[in-house]
Design a protein around this motif. Structure first.
Motif, PDB file in Angstrom:
ATOM      1  N   ILE A  12       0.835  -1.204   0.000  1.00 15.33           N
ATOM      2  CA  ILE A  12       0.000   0.000   0.000  1.00 15.33           C
ATOM      3  C   ILE A  12       0.868   1.251   0.000  1.00 15.33           C
ATOM      4  CG2 ILE A  12      -1.937  -1.126   1.148  1.00 15.33           C
ATOM      5  CD1 ILE A  12      -1.001   0.292   3.771  1.00 15.33           C
ATOM      6  N   ASP A  13       0.312   2.309  -0.594  1.00 19.62           N
ATOM      7  CA  ASP A  13       0.969   3.609  -0.536  1.00 19.62           C
ATOM      8  C   ASP A  13      -0.064   4.696  -0.773  1.00 19.62           C
ATOM      9  OD1 ASP A  13       3.076   5.325  -0.120  1.00 19.62           O
ATOM     10  OD2 ASP A  13       3.860   5.183  -2.155  1.00 19.62           O
ATOM     11  N   ALA A  16      -4.382   6.776  -3.679  1.00 22.47           N
ATOM     12  CA  ALA A  16      -4.015   5.555  -2.973  1.00 22.47           C
ATOM     13  C   ALA A  16      -3.619   4.506  -3.997  1.00 22.47           C
ATOM     14  CB  ALA A  16      -5.192   5.045  -2.139  1.00 22.47           C
ATOM     15  N   GLY A  17      -2.548   3.793  -3.686  1.00 22.92           N
ATOM     16  CA  GLY A  17      -2.111   2.689  -4.515  1.00 22.92           C
ATOM     17  C   GLY A  17      -2.133   1.402  -3.720  1.00 22.92           C
ATOM     18  N   VAL A  18      -2.745   0.366  -4.306  1.00 27.01           N
ATOM     19  CA  VAL A  18      -2.826  -0.942  -3.657  1.00 27.01           C
ATOM     20  C   VAL A  18      -2.409  -1.991  -4.678  1.00 27.01           C
ATOM     21  CG1 VAL A  18      -4.328  -2.620  -2.505  1.00 27.01           C
ATOM     22  CG2 VAL A  18      -4.734  -0.162  -2.182  1.00 27.01           C
ATOM     23  N   PHE A  19      -1.379  -2.733  -4.340  1.00 23.50           N
ATOM     24  CA  PHE A  19      -0.883  -3.816  -5.197  1.00 23.50           C
ATOM     25  C   PHE A  19      -1.018  -5.116  -4.411  1.00 23.50           C
ATOM     26  CE2 PHE A  19       2.604  -6.653  -6.479  1.00 23.50           C
ATOM     27  CZ  PHE A  19       2.317  -6.795  -7.824  1.00 23.50           C
ATOM     28  N   ILE A  20      -1.811  -6.055  -4.944  1.00 19.30           N
ATOM     29  CA  ILE A  20      -2.044  -7.333  -4.260  1.00 19.30           C
ATOM     30  C   ILE A  20      -1.397  -8.437  -5.078  1.00 19.30           C
ATOM     31  CG2 ILE A  20      -3.770  -8.946  -3.389  1.00 19.30           C
ATOM     32  CD1 ILE A  20      -5.729  -6.541  -3.240  1.00 19.30           C
ATOM     33  N   ASN A  21      -0.564  -9.216  -4.408  1.00 18.91           N
ATOM     34  CA  ASN A  21       0.118 -10.348  -5.041  1.00 18.91           C
ATOM     35  C   ASN A  21      -0.413 -11.636  -4.400  1.00 18.91           C
ATOM     36  OD1 ASN A  21       1.784 -12.290  -6.092  1.00 18.91           O
ATOM     37  ND2 ASN A  21       3.687 -11.231  -5.593  1.00 18.91           N
ATOM     38  N   TYR A  22      -1.153 -12.400  -5.193  1.00 18.16           N
ATOM     39  CA  TYR A  22      -1.734 -13.648  -4.688  1.00 18.16           C
ATOM     40  C   TYR A  22      -0.731 -14.798  -4.688  1.00 18.16           C
ATOM     41  CZ  TYR A  22      -6.305 -11.435  -4.810  1.00 18.16           C
ATOM     42  OH  TYR A  22      -7.373 -10.605  -4.575  1.00 18.16           O
ATOM     43  N   LYS A  23       0.441 -14.572  -5.257  1.00 18.43           N
ATOM     44  CA  LYS A  23       1.538 -15.544  -5.298  1.00 18.43           C
ATOM     45  C   LYS A  23       1.234 -16.788  -6.124  1.00 18.43           C
ATOM     46  CE  LYS A  23       3.538 -14.216  -0.895  1.00 18.43           C
ATOM     47  NZ  LYS A  23       3.902 -14.717   0.419  1.00 18.43           N
ATOM     48  N   GLY A  69       0.609 -16.179  -9.506  1.00 13.28           N
ATOM     49  CA  GLY A  69       0.664 -15.557 -10.823  1.00 13.28           C
ATOM     50  C   GLY A  69      -0.366 -14.456 -10.990  1.00 13.28           C
ATOM     51  N   GLN A  70      -1.333 -14.397 -10.097  1.00 10.70           N
ATOM     52  CA  GLN A  70      -2.393 -13.379 -10.172  1.00 10.70           C
ATOM     53  C   GLN A  70      -2.015 -12.178  -9.296  1.00 10.70           C
ATOM     54  OE1 GLN A  70      -6.213 -14.692  -8.694  1.00 10.70           O
ATOM     55  NE2 GLN A  70      -7.147 -12.686  -8.959  1.00 10.70           N
ATOM     56  N   VAL A  71      -2.184 -10.977  -9.854  1.00  7.90           N
ATOM     57  CA  VAL A  71      -1.986  -9.740  -9.105  1.00  7.90           C
ATOM     58  C   VAL A  71      -3.160  -8.810  -9.379  1.00  7.90           C
ATOM     59  CG1 VAL A  71       0.542  -9.904  -9.101  1.00  7.90           C
ATOM     60  CG2 VAL A  71      -0.626  -8.613 -10.908  1.00  7.90           C
ATOM     61  N   GLU A  72      -3.347  -7.863  -8.484  1.00  7.06           N
ATOM     62  CA  GLU A  72      -4.354  -6.815  -8.670  1.00  7.06           C
ATOM     63  C   GLU A  72      -3.680  -5.475  -8.471  1.00  7.06           C
ATOM     64  OE1 GLU A  72      -8.080  -6.878  -6.534  1.00  7.06           O
ATOM     65  OE2 GLU A  72      -8.046  -9.067  -6.493  1.00  7.06           O
ATOM     66  N   ASN A  73      -4.051  -4.519  -9.307  1.00  6.94           N
ATOM     67  CA  ASN A  73      -3.557  -3.150  -9.207  1.00  6.94           C
ATOM     68  C   ASN A  73      -4.745  -2.224  -8.998  1.00  6.94           C
ATOM     69  OD1 ASN A  73      -0.649  -3.471  -9.973  1.00  6.94           O
ATOM     70  ND2 ASN A  73      -1.609  -4.362 -11.780  1.00  6.94           N
ATOM     71  N   HIS A  74      -4.646  -1.378  -7.985  1.00 11.76           N
ATOM     72  CA  HIS A  74      -5.709  -0.408  -7.709  1.00 11.76           C
ATOM     73  C   HIS A  74      -5.085   0.973  -7.560  1.00 11.76           C
ATOM     74  CE1 HIS A  74      -8.665  -3.608  -6.837  1.00 11.76           C
ATOM     75  NE2 HIS A  74      -7.615  -4.240  -6.334  1.00 11.76           N
ATOM     76  N   ALA A  75      -5.558   1.926  -8.357  1.00 14.01           N
ATOM     77  CA  ALA A  75      -5.138   3.325  -8.287  1.00 14.01           C
ATOM     78  C   ALA A  75      -6.395   4.149  -8.022  1.00 14.01           C
ATOM     79  CB  ALA A  75      -4.458   3.756  -9.585  1.00 14.01           C
ATOM     80  N   ALA A 122       3.098  -0.067  -5.540  1.00  8.27           N
ATOM     81  CA  ALA A 122       2.055   0.706  -4.863  1.00  8.27           C
ATOM     82  C   ALA A 122       2.291   2.198  -5.034  1.00  8.27           C
ATOM     83  CB  ALA A 122       1.990   0.333  -3.386  1.00  8.27           C
ATOM     84  N   ASP A 123       3.554   2.628  -4.986  1.00  7.99           N
ATOM     85  CA  ASP A 123       3.876   4.039  -5.173  1.00  7.99           C
ATOM     86  C   ASP A 123       3.453   4.512  -6.567  1.00  7.99           C
ATOM     87  OD1 ASP A 123       5.357   6.579  -4.407  1.00  7.99           O
ATOM     88  OD2 ASP A 123       6.428   5.980  -6.228  1.00  7.99           O
ATOM     89  N   SER A 124       3.754   3.729  -7.566  1.00  9.83           N
ATOM     90  CA  SER A 124       3.380   4.075  -8.939  1.00  9.83           C
ATOM     91  C   SER A 124       1.860   4.174  -9.080  1.00  9.83           C
ATOM     92  CB  SER A 124       3.936   3.031  -9.904  1.00  9.83           C
ATOM     93  OG  SER A 124       3.498   3.283 -11.210  1.00  9.83           O
TER      94      SER A 124
END
Length: 130
Positions: free
Chosen positions: A6-7, A19-26, A28-34, A118-120
């Motif tokens: 988070i950032d 707000a930046g939220v990067f979720i890594n499900y480990k 191969g799936q990820v989520e990006n929220h800006a 998350a910063d990006s």
């Protein structure tokens, strides 16, 4: 365990924020929220990013999460379950209410150079403010 980065960021203090939220499900799936946040301080944006990320995890019924933040303010507040600045008390209460819903919750401070996703995303969100 799911990793959540988070950032929060502001262009000015206060200023347009995101707000930046990067979720890594480990798997191969990820989520990006800006998420654009309007005008607020950088510290408020950090808290908003935390609460948004917690809400996303609760909505997805994730029970074991490991959060990462480059904000010492957030790390200290959650670890101690206390804020000195009463302006952030409501943010802390909202976060703790959500955190208590998880079976396992970790929050770890990391240097900014390890929180680039998350910063990006937070910086992208600033640009989305109208």
């Amino acid at each position: 365990m799911i990793d959540v980065y988070i950032d929060g960021a502001s262009a000015g203090d206060p200023g347009p924020s995101g707000a930046g939220v990067f979720i890594n499900y480990k798997n191969g799936q990820v989520e990006n929220h800006a998420i654009p946040l309007g005008t607020m301080s950088n510290h408020e944006a950090e808290y908003e990013a935390l609460i948004i990320a917690l809400d996303i995890c609760v909505e997805r019924d994730l029970k074991m999460v490991s959060f990462r933040t480059d904000s010492k303010l957030i790390d200290d507040a959650i670890e101690k379950r206390y804020v000195k600045n009463k302006r952030f008390q409501l943010y802390l209460e909202k976060a703790l209410t959500r955190i208590d819903q998880f079976d396992l919750f970790f929050l770890k401070w990391i240097p900014s150079n390890q929180n680039k996703n998350a910063d990006s995303l937070a910086r992208q969100a600033i640009r989305k403010n109208k």
